[in-house]
Write an enzyme that holds these catalytic residues in place. Structure first.
Site, PDB file in Angstrom:
ATOM      1  N   ASP A   1     -13.344  16.134  21.520  1.00  0.00           N
ATOM      2  CA  ASP A   1     -12.298  16.928  22.165  1.00  0.00           C
ATOM      3  C   ASP A   1     -12.797  17.544  23.475  1.00  0.00           C
ATOM      4  OD1 ASP A   1     -10.384  16.452  20.316  1.00  0.00           O
ATOM      5  OD2 ASP A   1     -10.526  18.371  19.281  1.00  0.00           O
TER       6      ASP A   1
ATOM      7  N   LYS B   1      -4.869   3.182 -16.471  1.00  0.00           N
ATOM      8  CA  LYS B   1      -3.919   2.234 -17.046  1.00  0.00           C
ATOM      9  C   LYS B   1      -4.391   1.673 -18.383  1.00  0.00           C
ATOM     10  CE  LYS B   1      -1.869   0.253 -12.802  1.00  0.00           C
ATOM     11  NZ  LYS B   1      -0.453   0.209 -13.177  1.00  0.00           N
TER      12      LYS B   1
ATOM     13  N   HIS C   1      -0.291  -5.329 -16.180  1.00  0.00           N
ATOM     14  CA  HIS C   1      -1.111  -4.164 -16.489  1.00  0.00           C
ATOM     15  C   HIS C   1      -0.169  -2.998 -16.780  1.00  0.00           C
ATOM     16  CE1 HIS C   1      -0.486  -3.185 -12.172  1.00  0.00           C
ATOM     17  NE2 HIS C   1      -0.927  -4.398 -11.931  1.00  0.00           N
TER      18      HIS C   1
ATOM     19  N   GLY D   1      -0.510   1.427  -9.285  1.00  0.00           N
ATOM     20  CA  GLY D   1      -1.453   0.999  -8.260  1.00  0.00           C
ATOM     21  C   GLY D   1      -0.945   1.284  -6.864  1.00  0.00           C
ATOM     22  N   HIS D   2       0.317   0.921  -6.586  1.00  0.00           N
ATOM     23  CA  HIS D   2       0.881   1.163  -5.259  1.00  0.00           C
ATOM     24  C   HIS D   2       0.857   2.654  -4.915  1.00  0.00           C
ATOM     25  CE1 HIS D   2       2.362  -2.974  -5.177  1.00  0.00           C
ATOM     26  NE2 HIS D   2       2.746  -2.783  -3.927  1.00  0.00           N
TER      27      HIS D   2
ATOM     28  N   ARG E   1       8.711   0.544  -5.943  1.00  0.00           N
ATOM     29  CA  ARG E   1       8.368  -0.136  -7.191  1.00  0.00           C
ATOM     30  C   ARG E   1       9.317   0.294  -8.321  1.00  0.00           C
ATOM     31  NH1 ARG E   1       5.213  -4.493  -7.126  1.00  0.00           N
ATOM     32  NH2 ARG E   1       3.999  -3.916  -8.947  1.00  0.00           N
TER      33      ARG E   1
ATOM     34  N   HIS F   1       8.307   0.701 -12.464  1.00  0.00           N
ATOM     35  CA  HIS F   1       7.637   1.993 -12.631  1.00  0.00           C
ATOM     36  C   HIS F   1       8.643   3.113 -12.849  1.00  0.00           C
ATOM     37  CE1 HIS F   1       3.383   1.339 -12.112  1.00  0.00           C
ATOM     38  NE2 HIS F   1       3.579   0.584 -11.058  1.00  0.00           N
TER      39      HIS F   1
END
Length: 576
Positions: free
Chosen positions: A327, A362, A445, A451-452, A512, A518
């Site tokens: 900076d 999971k 799974h 996961g996402h 998802r 999900h």
């Protein structure tokens, strides 16, 4: 000893000391707990547990010994045990294979260990929370082809019916524990709950706008975007538009197709008949509907949207946080450290740490059933009749309570489940199975965590640590009705980098859910898991800095900010 050798020895000792200090900075390991339902239901111990890939009989059930073998393999984290499990696929069919079930056993030499952080128990089968989550994923399926631009105006009766349906449920109207999931409105329908998620268009600007030729002079304090929809990757360009899946085409809406998928048959996840083709080429458009969002997260490379967001911000010259070493310097600037390569590397590198941690949750800890499996149990409960000999689901009291709660939810003039039944009949299906956006349904799974969503929490945390997230974003874009291009909105919207990064993480995570794979808690708790993994990686990196650095990382949900500092002056290590 030569001076060069002395320097090398000294450097080696210091490098070892820093690595040792970083390793010792790991937080205490958590105690991992699940909801205990795996052993609650007498002969139905596996009913709310993940069992995809095991052989399902004509009643949709699996043998207890098969499930026990699967659970034992998950606890052992040994691939050899998974190889001995009898699978449900017919001999002439290809098995899909469980994905990286042992990943949680792997160690890391940078960042948090896969087993340090944990996630709270998933909602019980008969809880108000699970009923709300199942109602929400059913509604997402029914509204999969509704344009997002209809969600927050008066043009969509479906959206309003969805709002009313959710608000009739105890979980939403009582503003329950720590989730901030109070009253549902068109402005927050199917959205996340972090700061900025309910502001402006449903879809984040980082999934629509481009960074091609960003040359206009922005308003003071504003990060400029453009309507090209093109992201420049060096000498290449990437189009933000996604392949257009056929509207009103859902999957797994009958018992036979549901059973085939649950048995682990390798159903192709892409078929040209599922997409709009023109002159033998697929049609692409900007994300316009929940189905488009589901298509994006069907084929994405997990961290790609966050890499894209980083490239857009860098091209727009979005400022980094103050408190970085370059900076105000006249003769030096960041590159390898506190420049593009540094953040681009970290925003992708953290993804693999997130995936290992969530794989442990999971397979080894929770083994939560996917929504498609719970919906299958709901459908069989309601359609196998009232004879306990022919309908063993009647004996499962928590399932009966769940069905009763869902039976009381209205979707307009008919019940939500009746709407699902009619929808499935139009798809040449039957019953109350959850209409899926993907022919293969969920991945191989368990559901919890996601996961996402874990990757989203981790990658966006890295971006928040580097960029000044208080800056405004503009102009603001939405797709036109057919999604072929994006246009500026007329409304004056005060969108910020922070809000749009939060929205990006929610879009990908909840996308998802829109696909049916999900639940909401998978999004919420997984984002927290990913956040903690990224923060630990950033803390360990701080041990390596030789200049004064201070990063401020705002959390997703609890309103807190983590401050990460480099070593104090005169030391090569930060104070513990």
């Amino acid at each position: 000893m030569s001076n060069s050798k002395k320097i090398n020895v000294s450097r080696r000792k210091e490098a070892l000391r820093i690595r040792t200090k970083a390793a010792k900075s790991l937080p205490p390991f958590s105690t991992h707990k699940n909801n205990g339902e795996e052993n609650d239901f007498d002969k139905f111990k596996h009913l709310s547990s993940f069992r995809k890939g095991l052989k399902h009989n004509g009643l949709g059930l699996v043998k207890e010994k098969d499930y026990n073998a699967f659970a034992d393999a998950c606890k052992s984290l040994k691939l050899s045990k998974f190889e001995k499990i009898p699978v449900g696929t017919a001999k002439n069919k290809k098995f899909r294979k469980w994905e990286s079930p042992e990943a949680g056993a792997y160690f890391e030499i940078n960042g948090s260990d896969a087993q340090v952080e944990t996630m709270p128990p998933a909602p019980d089968l008969d809880s108000d929370e699970l009923a709300a989550e199942m109602a929400e994923v059913y509604l997402m399926a029914l509204l999969r082809d509704e344009p997002f631009t209809n969600f927050n105006n008066r043009g969509s009766s479906k959206a309003q019916k969805a709002v009313d349906a959710l608000n009739s449920m105890d979980w939403f109207c009582k503003n329950p524990r720590g989730r901030r999931r109070g009253k549902v409105t068109k402005n927050n329908l199917f959205r996340g709950i972090a700061e900025g998620d309910d502001k402006g268009p449903v879809i984040s600007q980082f999934l629509l706008a481009g960074n091609k030729d960003i040359s206009q002079k922005p308003a003071v304090g504003t990060v400029p975007l453009n309507d090209s929809g093109m992201i420049e990757y060096g000498a290449h360009r990437i189009d933000q538009r996604v392949r257009l899946a056929l509207q009103r085409k859902d999957f797994m809406t009958s018992f036979s197709s549901w059973q085939e998928v649950q048995n682990g048959n390798d159903i192709p996840n892409i078929n040209k008949d599922d997409f709009v083709f023109k002159r033998n080429e697929p049609v692409y458009r900007f994300i316009t509907t929940p189905r488009d969002m589901a298509t994006y997260v069907h084929f994405d490379a997990l961290y790609q949207s966050y890499l894209n967001a980083c490239l857009i911000l860098l091209a727009a010259r979005a400022p980094f946080q103050t408190g970085f070493p370059y900076d105000g310097l006249k003769n030096s600037k960041g590159f390898a450290q506190f420049g593009g390569p540094h953040i681009l590397t970290l925003v992708t590198e953290v993804a693999t740490r997130a995936l290992k941690a969530v794989r442990f949750q999971k397979f080894t800890n929770h083994r939560r059933a996917r929504p498609e499996a719970v919906a299958g149990a709901i459908s069989l409960y309601k359609t196998l009749g009232n004879d306990p000999q022919k309908n063993p689901y009647l004996a499962v009291k928590p399932l009966a309570k769940l069905v009763d709660k869902l039976d009381r939810v209205q979707f307009g003039k008919i019940t939500l489940l009746e709407s699902v039944y009619r929808h499935n009949k139009k798809q040449n299906g039957e019953g109350y199975f959850l209409p899926m956006a993907f022919p293969e349904g969920s991945p191989m799974h368990p559901a919890y965590g996601a996961g996402h969503a874990t990757v989203a929490g981790a990658c966006v945390t890295i971006l928040k640590a580097f960029f000044d997230t208080s800056k405004k974003i503009g102009p603001v874009y939405v797709p036109i009705s057919n999604g072929s291009r994006i246009r500026k909105t007329n409304a004056s919207m005060k969108l910020t980098v922070l809000g749009e990064l939060h929205k990006l993480a929610a879009n990908i995570s909840i996308g998802r859910n829109m696909a049916g794979v999900h639940y909401f808690t998978d999004y919420y708790e997984s984002m927290v898991l990913g956040e903690q993994i990224a923060i630990q990686m950033l803390k360990e990196q701080a041990y390596t800095y030789t200049e004064k650095v201070e990063m401020r990382v705002p959390h997703f949900f609890d309103g807190k900010t983590t401050v990460i500092k480099s070593p104090p002056k005169g030391s090569t290590l930060p104070q513990p």
